[in-house]
Motif scaffolding. Structure first.
Motif, PDB file in Angstrom:
ATOM      1  N   ARG A  58       0.861  -1.179   0.000  1.00  0.00           N
ATOM      2  CA  ARG A  58       0.000   0.000   0.000  1.00  0.00           C
ATOM      3  C   ARG A  58       0.902   1.235   0.000  1.00  0.00           C
ATOM      4  O   ARG A  58       1.622   1.481   0.965  1.00  0.00           O
ATOM      5  N   ILE A  60       1.710   5.141   0.169  1.00  0.00           N
ATOM      6  CA  ILE A  60       1.165   6.396   0.695  1.00  0.00           C
ATOM      7  C   ILE A  60       2.218   7.486   0.499  1.00  0.00           C
ATOM      8  O   ILE A  60       3.373   7.333   0.908  1.00  0.00           O
ATOM      9  N   GLU A  74      -1.944   6.471  -2.484  1.00  0.00           N
ATOM     10  CA  GLU A  74      -2.797   7.413  -1.767  1.00  0.00           C
ATOM     11  C   GLU A  74      -1.934   8.633  -1.462  1.00  0.00           C
ATOM     12  O   GLU A  74      -0.780   8.468  -1.064  1.00  0.00           O
ATOM     13  N   VAL A  76      -1.396  12.020   0.908  1.00  0.00           N
ATOM     14  CA  VAL A  76      -1.813  12.612   2.179  1.00  0.00           C
ATOM     15  C   VAL A  76      -1.066  13.923   2.370  1.00  0.00           C
ATOM     16  O   VAL A  76       0.025  14.111   1.836  1.00  0.00           O
ATOM     17  N   ASP A  81      -1.738  12.395   9.168  1.00  0.00           N
ATOM     18  CA  ASP A  81      -2.745  11.731   8.329  1.00  0.00           C
ATOM     19  C   ASP A  81      -2.204  10.387   7.832  1.00  0.00           C
ATOM     20  O   ASP A  81      -2.902   9.369   7.863  1.00  0.00           O
ATOM     21  N   ALA A  82      -0.941  10.378   7.412  1.00  0.00           N
ATOM     22  CA  ALA A  82      -0.347   9.124   6.941  1.00  0.00           C
ATOM     23  C   ALA A  82      -0.373   8.078   8.053  1.00  0.00           C
ATOM     24  O   ALA A  82      -0.772   6.927   7.832  1.00  0.00           O
ATOM     25  N   ALA A  84      -2.260   7.967  10.698  1.00  0.00           N
ATOM     26  CA  ALA A  84      -3.635   7.576  11.034  1.00  0.00           C
ATOM     27  C   ALA A  84      -4.133   6.512  10.065  1.00  0.00           C
ATOM     28  O   ALA A  84      -4.816   5.565  10.454  1.00  0.00           O
ATOM     29  N   ARG A  85      -3.772   6.655   8.802  1.00  0.00           N
ATOM     30  CA  ARG A  85      -4.249   5.684   7.808  1.00  0.00           C
ATOM     31  C   ARG A  85      -3.683   4.291   8.016  1.00  0.00           C
ATOM     32  O   ARG A  85      -4.296   3.314   7.613  1.00  0.00           O
ATOM     33  N   VAL A  86      -2.496   4.210   8.591  1.00  0.00           N
ATOM     34  CA  VAL A  86      -1.882   2.880   8.760  1.00  0.00           C
ATOM     35  C   VAL A  86      -1.986   2.382  10.200  1.00  0.00           C
ATOM     36  O   VAL A  86      -1.382   1.366  10.540  1.00  0.00           O
TER      37      VAL A  86
END
Ligand SMILES: NC(=O)c1ccc[n+]([C@@H]2O[C@H](COP(=O)([O-])OP(=O)(O)OC[C@H]3O[C@@H](n4cnc5c(N)ncnc54)[C@H](OP(=O)(O)O)[C@@H]3O)[C@@H](O)[C@H]2O)c1
Length: 162
Positions: A58, A60, A74, A76, A81-82, A84-86
């Motif tokens: 994935r 980012i 993705e 960010v 934010d990065a 938080a996504r992982v």
């Protein structure tokens, strides 16, 4: 976080790697495969097109440019934010210099390939301070010699006391 540095902590030159060490690229692939990888926009742009996005992971990409497009990744706008996504999954911070410097306080493991030599560099790894403990080195002492004659070793650090 995972990176490769020379003896002085150099990691990049002119937007790319200062060396070519196929064994370390294979090691990087093996370590990160199946996980999220978080990188700065410049590191994203330094990837050869055939591995952009990095396959099987994935991807980012951090950028402050809201209109930036990174096909297959993705985007960010902040490190928070990065992360938080992982949250809850294993993720690797894969550079470059700006991103390593910002993310080291959030990292819980460092995997560092050190290459025996000094290269012309314009980007450096973050300083590994006393809050990190060396837990493994491969090979234990000395160096592994690559097919092209370069010598390198892989070190793993964990948070001191952690
Ligand atoms: N030896 C290694 O293991 C290794 C690993 C990775 C990279 N590298 C090398 O490192 C160099 C690239 O590193 P670099 O320091 O120049 O750039 P970088 O860290 O890859 O990317 C910097 C860019 O990321 C974005 N960014 C950074 N922090 C951000 C934040 N908090 N929020 C939102 N966006 C953020 C910005 O993009 P925008 O400008 O788009 O806003 C910034 O310009 C290359 O030479 C590469 O080959 C070496």
């Amino acid at each position: 976080m995972i990176w490769a540095q020379d003896s002085s902590g150099g990691i990049g030159m002119g937007g790319t790697l200062p060396w070519h060490l196929p064994e370390d690229l294979a090691f990087f692939r093996e370590q990160t495969r199946g996980h999220a990888v978080v990188m700065g926009r410049k590191q994203w742009e330094s990837l050869p097109e055939r591995v952009r996005p990095l396959p099987g992971r994935r991807n980012i990409v951090l950028t402050r440019d809201a209109s930036y497009e990174a096909p297959g990744a993705e985007t960010v706008r902040s490190l928070a934010d990065a992360l938080a996504r992982v949250a809850g999954e294993r993720a690797w911070i894969i550079g470059g210099g700006q991103v390593y410097a910002q993310a080291i306080d959030d990292a819980d493991e460092l995997v560092v390939t050190t290459i025996d030599g000094d290269y012309d560099v314009d980007v450096h790894a973050p300083v590994i301070g006393e809050d990190w403990t060396l837990v493994a080195r491969e090979p234990g002492a000395g160096w592994t010699t690559a097919a092209n004659g370069m010598r390198y070793a892989v070190e793993r650090y964990e948070r001191t006391g952690g």
